[in-house]
Design a protein around this motif. Structure first.
Motif, PDB file in Angstrom:
ATOM      1  N   THR A 156       0.790  -1.233   0.000  1.00  0.00           N
ATOM      2  CA  THR A 156       0.000   0.000   0.000  1.00  0.00           C
ATOM      3  C   THR A 156       0.825   1.288   0.000  1.00  0.00           C
ATOM      4  OG1 THR A 156      -0.074   0.033   2.423  1.00  0.00           O
ATOM      5  CG2 THR A 156      -1.829  -1.167   1.292  1.00  0.00           C
ATOM      6  N   GLY A 157       2.054   1.205   0.501  1.00  0.00           N
ATOM      7  CA  GLY A 157       2.863   2.405   0.623  1.00  0.00           C
ATOM      8  C   GLY A 157       2.467   3.296   1.786  1.00  0.00           C
ATOM      9  N   TRP A 158       1.635   2.786   2.695  1.00  0.00           N
ATOM     10  CA  TRP A 158       1.213   3.580   3.846  1.00  0.00           C
ATOM     11  C   TRP A 158       2.415   4.031   4.661  1.00  0.00           C
ATOM     12  CZ3 TRP A 158      -2.905  -0.626   5.162  1.00  0.00           C
ATOM     13  CH2 TRP A 158      -4.058  -0.394   4.399  1.00  0.00           C
ATOM     14  N   LYS A 159       2.385   5.260   5.125  1.00  0.00           N
ATOM     15  CA  LYS A 159       3.464   5.816   5.942  1.00  0.00           C
ATOM     16  C   LYS A 159       3.156   5.555   7.422  1.00  0.00           C
ATOM     17  CE  LYS A 159       5.538   7.484   2.320  1.00  0.00           C
ATOM     18  NZ  LYS A 159       6.812   6.888   1.832  1.00  0.00           N
ATOM     19  N   ILE A 160       3.295   4.299   7.809  1.00  0.00           N
ATOM     20  CA  ILE A 160       3.026   3.870   9.179  1.00  0.00           C
ATOM     21  C   ILE A 160       4.300   3.273   9.753  1.00  0.00           C
ATOM     22  CG2 ILE A 160       1.659   2.297  10.624  1.00  0.00           C
ATOM     23  CD1 ILE A 160      -0.534   2.405   8.502  1.00  0.00           C
ATOM     24  N   VAL A 161       4.592   3.590  11.007  1.00  0.00           N
ATOM     25  CA  VAL A 161       5.828   3.097  11.615  1.00  0.00           C
ATOM     26  C   VAL A 161       5.566   2.500  12.997  1.00  0.00           C
ATOM     27  CG1 VAL A 161       7.301   4.725  10.394  1.00  0.00           C
ATOM     28  CG2 VAL A 161       6.360   5.366  12.618  1.00  0.00           C
ATOM     29  N   LYS A 162       6.402   1.569  13.362  1.00  0.00           N
ATOM     30  CA  LYS A 162       6.418   1.016  14.722  1.00  0.00           C
ATOM     31  C   LYS A 162       7.078   2.025  15.660  1.00  0.00           C
ATOM     32  CE  LYS A 162       9.446  -2.113  17.227  1.00  0.00           C
ATOM     33  NZ  LYS A 162      10.525  -3.110  17.085  1.00  0.00           N
ATOM     34  N   VAL A 163       6.464   2.245  16.828  1.00  0.00           N
ATOM     35  CA  VAL A 163       7.075   3.141  17.817  1.00  0.00           C
ATOM     36  C   VAL A 163       7.418   2.426  19.119  1.00  0.00           C
ATOM     37  CG1 VAL A 163       6.105   5.279  16.913  1.00  0.00           C
ATOM     38  CG2 VAL A 163       4.764   3.930  18.558  1.00  0.00           C
ATOM     39  N   ALA A 164       6.867   1.221  19.326  1.00  0.00           N
ATOM     40  CA  ALA A 164       7.174   0.474  20.548  1.00  0.00           C
ATOM     41  C   ALA A 164       6.676  -0.957  20.409  1.00  0.00           C
ATOM     42  CB  ALA A 164       6.519   1.121  21.766  1.00  0.00           C
ATOM     43  N   THR A 165       7.270  -1.857  21.178  1.00  0.00           N
ATOM     44  CA  THR A 165       6.730  -3.205  21.287  1.00  0.00           C
ATOM     45  C   THR A 165       5.699  -3.230  22.415  1.00  0.00           C
ATOM     46  OG1 THR A 165       8.464  -3.909  22.820  1.00  0.00           O
ATOM     47  CG2 THR A 165       8.871  -4.248  20.464  1.00  0.00           C
ATOM     48  N   THR A 166       4.820  -4.209  22.365  1.00  0.00           N
ATOM     49  CA  THR A 166       3.781  -4.301  23.393  1.00  0.00           C
ATOM     50  C   THR A 166       3.819  -5.670  24.080  1.00  0.00           C
ATOM     51  OG1 THR A 166       2.172  -4.951  21.668  1.00  0.00           O
ATOM     52  CG2 THR A 166       2.264  -2.610  22.295  1.00  0.00           C
TER      53      THR A 166
ATOM     54  N   GLU B 195       3.910   7.985  10.293  1.00  0.00           N
ATOM     55  CA  GLU B 195       5.299   8.438  10.357  1.00  0.00           C
ATOM     56  C   GLU B 195       5.397   9.908  10.761  1.00  0.00           C
ATOM     57  OE1 GLU B 195       9.351   8.184   7.616  1.00  0.00           O
ATOM     58  OE2 GLU B 195       7.397   7.679   6.757  1.00  0.00           O
ATOM     59  N   GLU B 196       4.473  10.711  10.306  1.00  0.00           N
ATOM     60  CA  GLU B 196       4.508  12.149  10.598  1.00  0.00           C
ATOM     61  C   GLU B 196       4.269  12.454  12.077  1.00  0.00           C
ATOM     62  OE1 GLU B 196       0.131  13.735   9.467  1.00  0.00           O
ATOM     63  OE2 GLU B 196       1.077  12.487   7.935  1.00  0.00           O
ATOM     64  N   ASP B 197       3.694  11.486  12.810  1.00  0.00           N
ATOM     65  CA  ASP B 197       3.348  11.715  14.217  1.00  0.00           C
ATOM     66  C   ASP B 197       4.333  11.110  15.206  1.00  0.00           C
ATOM     67  OD1 ASP B 197       1.056  13.062  13.456  1.00  0.00           O
ATOM     68  OD2 ASP B 197      -0.226  11.287  13.578  1.00  0.00           O
ATOM     69  N   LYS B 198       5.307  10.356  14.727  1.00  0.00           N
ATOM     70  CA  LYS B 198       6.101   9.510  15.627  1.00  0.00           C
ATOM     71  C   LYS B 198       6.843  10.270  16.722  1.00  0.00           C
ATOM     72  CE  LYS B 198      10.055   9.221  12.425  1.00  0.00           C
ATOM     73  NZ  LYS B 198      11.066   9.885  13.257  1.00  0.00           N
ATOM     74  N   ASP B 199       7.127  11.549  16.502  1.00  0.00           N
ATOM     75  CA  ASP B 199       7.868  12.319  17.502  1.00  0.00           C
ATOM     76  C   ASP B 199       6.974  13.247  18.323  1.00  0.00           C
ATOM     77  OD1 ASP B 199      10.396  11.248  16.761  1.00  0.00           O
ATOM     78  OD2 ASP B 199      10.438  12.591  15.023  1.00  0.00           O
ATOM     79  N   LYS B 200       5.670  13.121  18.188  1.00  0.00           N
ATOM     80  CA  LYS B 200       4.766  13.992  18.934  1.00  0.00           C
ATOM     81  C   LYS B 200       4.713  13.565  20.407  1.00  0.00           C
ATOM     82  CE  LYS B 200       1.930  15.554  15.084  1.00  0.00           C
ATOM     83  NZ  LYS B 200       0.582  15.619  14.473  1.00  0.00           N
TER      84      LYS B 200
END
Length: 257
Positions: free
Chosen positions: A87-97, A221-226
């Motif tokens: 899909t090319g979605w700009k989604i990233v992992k930020v933590a394991t659960t 991806e755009e939110d990962k540092d918020k």
């Protein structure tokens, strides 16, 4: 002037409160139960979480990409990477659960060695979780794969199938229902628990607990540092959530922090 200043301060607080409200997508069952605890912890720390439940594995990422969610918590990283490749979605992992070895189940047989020739085996029809089922069978010697460590393996990658197992591919959410119709089923743990199964006790066989499929928190991806992302991670990685996992799931789901 003081009145105007009070109004301005109130407006600022309202804006801030709205900004701190995040929608987190989860699949129904364990992920939803855990996120309800995260929500309570987050509320104590000034983060307002709205839990949004889904019944499949596709829509939570789509909803995140389309900005109908701010985060999701339901998948492992290989599944996310597979979705992104398509899909090319700009989604990233930020933590394991959480981590939990997945199992295969049967209402007819107590051991994999008991499976007859031509037995029907149901696996998930999405590439990542379908591969997971195949890798469990390869780990326990029922089949051989071109690369037993390839998290994208498919039925076409089976190089040896001595019992001539017949594979049925189904939507992951439908796999528990297939127990009555086939000989063996590979079921993702959240759906297994939702169906009343205990992976650590009821599975005929399981994958290695230290595999690559630890579950994750994901955001755009755009939110990962918020700032709210850090708050969400800290709420999830809290002692309250860890205690809930231990008392509610008793070893089926394990904290990874």
């Amino acid at each position: 002037m003081r009145f105007l200043a009070t109004l301005a301060a109130a407006a600022l607080l309202a804006t801030t409160a709205r900004a701190e409200t995040i929608r987190v997508g989860v699949t129904a069952g364990p992920h939803a139960e855990i996120m309800d605890v995260v929500k309570k912890v987050g509320a104590e720390r000034g983060l307002d979480i709205k839990v949004v439940e889904f019944t499949d594995y596709v829509i939570p990422n789509q909803a995140l990409a389309l900005k109908d969610l701010e985060a999701n918590s339901f998948q492992h990283e290989p599944y996310l990477k597979n979705q992104i490749s398509k899909t090319g979605w700009k989604i990233v992992k930020v933590a394991t659960t959480i981590g939990s070895p997945q199992g295969v189940y049967s209402q007819k047989y107590k051991k994999l060695a008991e499976l007859p020739e031509g037995a029907r085996v149901a696996i998930a029809n999405d590439p990542s979780n379908g591969a997971r089922g195949l890798m469990i069978l390869a780990l326990h010697g029922l089949i051989k794969l071109k690369n037993p460590n390839d998290v994208s393996s498919t039925i076409a990658d089976i190089t040896d199938n001595p019992k001539k197992l017949r594979f049925v591919e189904l939507d992951a959410a439908q796999l528990p229902r297939a127990l009555q119709d086939v000989d063996l089923v590979s079921i993702n743990n959240n759906y297994a628990v939702q169906a009343g199964l205990n992976p650590s006790k009821d599975a005929v066989a399981q994958e290695n607990p230290d595999g690559p499929r630890v579950n994750i928190l994901a955001v755009r991806e755009e939110d990962k540092d918020k700032p709210w992302v850090k708050q969400l991670i800290e709420a999830y990685h809290s002692d309250q959530v860890k205690a809930f996992l231990e008392t509610r799931f008793k070893g089926t789901y394990l904290p990874t922090w």
